[in-house]
Design an enzyme around this catalytic site. Sequence first.
Site, PDB file in Angstrom:
ATOM      1  N   ASN A 101       8.972   8.770  -8.180  1.00 21.83           N
ATOM      2  CA  ASN A 101       9.910   8.033  -9.025  1.00 21.83           C
ATOM      3  C   ASN A 101      11.341   8.494  -8.801  1.00 21.83           C
ATOM      4  O   ASN A 101      11.603   9.673  -8.619  1.00 21.83           O
ATOM      5  CB  ASN A 101       9.530   8.191 -10.503  1.00 21.83           C
ATOM      6  CG  ASN A 101       8.167   7.594 -10.785  1.00 21.83           C
ATOM      7  OD1 ASN A 101       7.634   6.855  -9.957  1.00 21.83           O
ATOM      8  ND2 ASN A 101       7.584   7.915 -11.931  1.00 21.83           N
ATOM      9  N   HIS A 118      11.201  10.399  -3.206  1.00 20.27           N
ATOM     10  CA  HIS A 118      11.965   9.204  -2.827  1.00 20.27           C
ATOM     11  C   HIS A 118      13.406   9.244  -3.338  1.00 20.27           C
ATOM     12  O   HIS A 118      14.041   8.206  -3.480  1.00 20.27           O
ATOM     13  CB  HIS A 118      11.240   7.929  -3.308  1.00 20.27           C
ATOM     14  CG  HIS A 118       9.934   7.715  -2.601  1.00 20.27           C
ATOM     15  ND1 HIS A 118       8.942   6.891  -3.092  1.00 20.27           N
ATOM     16  CD2 HIS A 118       9.464   8.211  -1.431  1.00 20.27           C
ATOM     17  CE1 HIS A 118       7.917   6.903  -2.244  1.00 20.27           C
ATOM     18  NE2 HIS A 118       8.201   7.704  -1.243  1.00 20.27           N
ATOM     19  N   PRO A 241      -4.896   2.477 -14.785  1.00 25.54           N
ATOM     20  CA  PRO A 241      -5.741   1.397 -15.347  1.00 25.54           C
ATOM     21  C   PRO A 241      -6.373   0.535 -14.257  1.00 25.54           C
ATOM     22  O   PRO A 241      -7.364  -0.144 -14.505  1.00 25.54           O
ATOM     23  CB  PRO A 241      -4.777   0.567 -16.194  1.00 25.54           C
ATOM     24  CG  PRO A 241      -3.469   1.263 -16.198  1.00 25.54           C
ATOM     25  CD  PRO A 241      -3.493   2.381 -15.203  1.00 25.54           C
TER      26      PRO A 241
HETATM   27  C1  BJW Z   1      -0.130   2.733 -14.727  1.00 21.37           C
HETATM   28  C2  BJW Z   1       0.374   2.331 -15.934  1.00 21.37           C
HETATM   29  C3  BJW Z   1       0.235   3.231 -16.973  1.00 21.37           C
HETATM   30  C4  BJW Z   1       0.763   0.751 -14.601  1.00 21.37           C
HETATM   31  N1  BJW Z   1      -0.349   4.397 -16.760  1.00 21.37           N
HETATM   32  N2  BJW Z   1      -0.717   3.891 -14.541  1.00 21.37           N
HETATM   33  C5  BJW Z   1       1.808   4.870   7.857  1.00 21.37           C
HETATM   34  C6  BJW Z   1       1.028   3.726   7.843  1.00 21.37           C
HETATM   35  C7  BJW Z   1       1.590   2.475   7.514  1.00 21.37           C
HETATM   36  C8  BJW Z   1       2.940   2.369   7.170  1.00 21.37           C
HETATM   37  C9  BJW Z   1       3.697   3.504   7.183  1.00 21.37           C
HETATM   38  C10 BJW Z   1       3.140   4.736   7.528  1.00 21.37           C
HETATM   39  N3  BJW Z   1       4.121   5.685   7.433  1.00 21.37           N
HETATM   40  C11 BJW Z   1       5.251   5.071   7.038  1.00 21.37           C
HETATM   41  C12 BJW Z   1       5.035   3.753   6.883  1.00 21.37           C
HETATM   42  C13 BJW Z   1       6.015   2.714   6.467  1.00 21.37           C
HETATM   43  C14 BJW Z   1       6.307   2.732   4.988  1.00 21.37           C
HETATM   44  C15 BJW Z   1       5.045   2.396   4.190  1.00 21.37           C
HETATM   45  O1  BJW Z   1       4.402   3.233   3.595  1.00 21.37           O
HETATM   46  N4  BJW Z   1       4.669   1.148   4.122  1.00 21.37           N
HETATM   47  C16 BJW Z   1       3.478   0.747   3.368  1.00 21.37           C
HETATM   48  C17 BJW Z   1       3.876  -0.224   2.280  1.00 21.37           C
HETATM   49  C18 BJW Z   1       2.440   0.256   4.279  1.00 21.37           C
HETATM   50  N5  BJW Z   1       6.856   4.020   4.563  1.00 21.37           N
HETATM   51  C19 BJW Z   1       8.109   4.332   4.776  1.00 21.37           C
HETATM   52  O2  BJW Z   1       8.869   3.595   5.369  1.00 21.37           O
HETATM   53  C20 BJW Z   1       8.588   5.687   4.292  1.00 21.37           C
HETATM   54  N6  BJW Z   1       9.336   6.312   5.327  1.00 21.37           N
HETATM   55  C21 BJW Z   1       8.778   6.982   6.346  1.00 21.37           C
HETATM   56  O3  BJW Z   1       7.607   7.284   6.359  1.00 21.37           O
HETATM   57  O4  BJW Z   1       9.651   7.296   7.378  1.00 21.37           O
HETATM   58  C22 BJW Z   1       9.121   7.600   8.659  1.00 21.37           C
HETATM   59  C23 BJW Z   1       8.475   6.339   9.240  1.00 21.37           C
HETATM   60  C24 BJW Z   1       9.079   5.118   9.134  1.00 21.37           C
HETATM   61  C25 BJW Z   1       8.472   3.955   9.636  1.00 21.37           C
HETATM   62  C26 BJW Z   1       7.227   4.035  10.245  1.00 21.37           C
HETATM   63  C27 BJW Z   1       6.612   5.280  10.358  1.00 21.37           C
HETATM   64  C28 BJW Z   1       7.243   6.444   9.846  1.00 21.37           C
HETATM   65  C29 BJW Z   1       9.561   5.513   3.134  1.00 21.37           C
HETATM   66  C30 BJW Z   1       8.946   4.979   1.908  1.00 21.37           C
HETATM   67  C31 BJW Z   1      10.032   4.765   0.850  1.00 21.37           C
HETATM   68  C32 BJW Z   1       9.510   4.074  -0.384  1.00 21.37           C
HETATM   69  N7  BJW Z   1      10.609   3.625  -1.147  1.00 21.37           N
HETATM   70  C33 BJW Z   1      10.367   2.932  -2.412  1.00 21.37           C
HETATM   71  C34 BJW Z   1      11.704   2.383  -2.950  1.00 21.37           C
HETATM   72  C35 BJW Z   1      12.577   3.481  -3.497  1.00 21.37           C
HETATM   73  C36 BJW Z   1      13.929   2.924  -3.845  1.00 21.37           C
HETATM   74  C37 BJW Z   1      13.926   2.094  -5.097  1.00 21.37           C
HETATM   75  O5  BJW Z   1      13.421   2.523  -6.147  1.00 21.37           O
HETATM   76  O6  BJW Z   1      14.475   1.013  -5.023  1.00 21.37           O
HETATM   77  O7  BJW Z   1       9.767   3.832  -3.357  1.00 21.37           O
HETATM   78  S1  BJW Z   1       9.170   1.660  -2.262  1.00 21.37           S
HETATM   79  C38 BJW Z   1       8.492   1.861  -3.866  1.00 21.37           C
HETATM   80  O8  BJW Z   1       7.093   2.201  -3.695  1.00 21.37           O
HETATM   81  C39 BJW Z   1       9.167   3.098  -4.469  1.00 21.37           C
HETATM   82  C40 BJW Z   1       7.996   3.848  -5.043  1.00 21.37           C
HETATM   83  O9  BJW Z   1       8.296   5.222  -5.184  1.00 21.37           O
HETATM   84  C41 BJW Z   1       6.903   3.581  -4.043  1.00 21.37           C
HETATM   85  C42 BJW Z   1       5.509   3.792  -4.578  1.00 21.37           C
HETATM   86  O10 BJW Z   1       5.217   2.890  -5.579  1.00 21.37           O
HETATM   87  P1  BJW Z   1       4.356   3.365  -6.844  1.00 21.37           P
HETATM   88  O11 BJW Z   1       5.060   4.425  -7.555  1.00 21.37           O
HETATM   89  O12 BJW Z   1       2.983   3.643  -6.392  1.00 21.37           O
HETATM   90  O13 BJW Z   1       4.448   2.074  -7.766  1.00 21.37           O
HETATM   91  P2  BJW Z   1       3.548   0.731  -7.768  1.00 21.37           P
HETATM   92  O14 BJW Z   1       4.276  -0.283  -8.530  1.00 21.37           O
HETATM   93  O15 BJW Z   1       3.126   0.379  -6.395  1.00 21.37           O
HETATM   94  O16 BJW Z   1       2.242   1.149  -8.574  1.00 21.37           O
HETATM   95  C43 BJW Z   1       2.258   1.427  -9.954  1.00 21.37           C
HETATM   96  C44 BJW Z   1       0.860   1.827 -10.377  1.00 21.37           C
HETATM   97  O17 BJW Z   1       0.898   2.212 -11.726  1.00 21.37           O
HETATM   98  C45 BJW Z   1      -0.160   0.673 -10.275  1.00 21.37           C
HETATM   99  O18 BJW Z   1      -1.297   1.138  -9.565  1.00 21.37           O
HETATM  100  C46 BJW Z   1      -0.521   0.376 -11.735  1.00 21.37           C
HETATM  101  O19 BJW Z   1      -1.895   0.014 -11.910  1.00 21.37           O
HETATM  102  C47 BJW Z   1      -0.238   1.701 -12.392  1.00 21.37           C
HETATM  103  N8  BJW Z   1       0.115   1.644 -13.806  1.00 21.37           N
HETATM  104  N9  BJW Z   1       0.913   1.015 -15.774  1.00 21.37           N
HETATM  105  C48 BJW Z   1      -0.832   4.658 -15.498  1.00 21.37           C
HETATM  106  N10 BJW Z   1       0.700   2.895 -18.213  1.00 21.37           N
END
Ligand code: BJW
Length: 273
Positions: A101, A118, A241
């Site tokens: 976060n 992040h 959830p």
């Molecule tokens: C509850 C609830 C309640 C609801 N109680 N729970 C390997 C394989 C494939 C792709 C890649 C790889 N390595 C890198 C990549 C590319 C990419 C990536 O991962 N893509 C995938 C989507 C496939 N990663 C990157 O580019 C990363 N960089 C990197 O690795 O650099 C080197 C590299 C680059 C390119 C290729 C290879 C290597 C950087 C990632 C940066 C992520 N940035 C963001 C935005 C931040 C800025 C902003 O805020 O605007 O970060 S994306 C967004 O997703 C944000 C979050 O931190 C992140 C994760 O999301 P999160 O926290 O999981 O949220 P949600 O909404 O997805 O889920 C919420 C959950 O809560 C749900 O499950 C609900 O059920 C639950 N929930 N209420 C408990 N009350």
Amino acid sequence: MENLERLIQLLGRSQFVSVLTGAGVSAESGIPTFRGKDGLWNRYDPTELATLEAFEENPLMVWKWYLWRMRLIAKANPNHAHTALAEMESLFPEFLLITQNVDGLHRRAGSKRFVELHGNIFEGKCRYCGKRYSEEEFSRLFPLSDREFLKRLTDEEFKERVLEGLKEEDLPKCRWCGSFIGPGVVWFGESLPEDALQRAFQVAEKSEIFFSVGTSAVVQPAASLPIVAKRNGAVLVEINPEETPISSYCDFVFRDSASKTLPSIVSMLREHR
Ligand code: BJW
Ligand code: ZN
């Protein structure tokens, strides 16, 4: 409940506990998640807003979106999940909170042993030369981003000053290279902060119990942490959830909100000790 008691017994015997958090932990503070039903990105296209390409093409639009989110965060307060995690760190000799976060609510809830994978939305980062600006430094350079200022703005004022009033020439520029500074967060394709990432993987390898809380576990490399922990012998616990891609690897799954489950765990643990 039986499940919870078994987990408490294991926790009671553990020295090394780590927690990975995601947007679900802040959902009950009123901050929308990224991918859920009410996820931010269901209303706004992330590929248009949270990428370097978008920022290069339309920095003004990207900044307006971030300022809108920053204001939402500035007005929000940590919830019971954040405070339970802040309390949890004092219950184990070795503890690390690893958060994806960018809202800074863990710090505001009193957590001290944490890393932000992040980045932080109130800091600044030059996308051209990489120079980082602390929250304090950045709010002097770009007063619109100041947390207290944003907190006090009414909807009407926000509309006037930001949505309608902000112009490209008002955007913050890097002191070193003169390019536009963006928010201090990690966009897709960007590297994560090296020190935070290294610490997170080291700790995941050593953890006896590893929690994955409120994250969809799809964004890499953060999503690999629970798997690395599990491969190195950790007991894996999920609080969410909804099912996620790591659910089937988990030893304990609580299909409930973080703000309900974490305080129960912490209060049972305190009684147990
Ligand atoms: C509850 C609830 C309640 C609801 N109680 N729970 C390997 C394989 C494939 C792709 C890649 C790889 N390595 C890198 C990549 C590319 C990419 C990536 O991962 N893509 C995938 C989507 C496939 N990663 C990157 O580019 C990363 N960089 C990197 O690795 O650099 C080197 C590299 C680059 C390119 C290729 C290879 C290597 C950087 C990632 C940066 C992520 N940035 C963001 C935005 C931040 C800025 C902003 O805020 O605007 O970060 S994306 C967004 O997703 C944000 C979050 O931190 C992140 C994760 O999301 P999160 O926290 O999981 O949220 P949600 O909404 O997805 O889920 C919420 C959950 O809560 C749900 O499950 C609900 O059920 C639950 N929930 N209420 C408990 N009350
Ligand atoms: Zn610069």
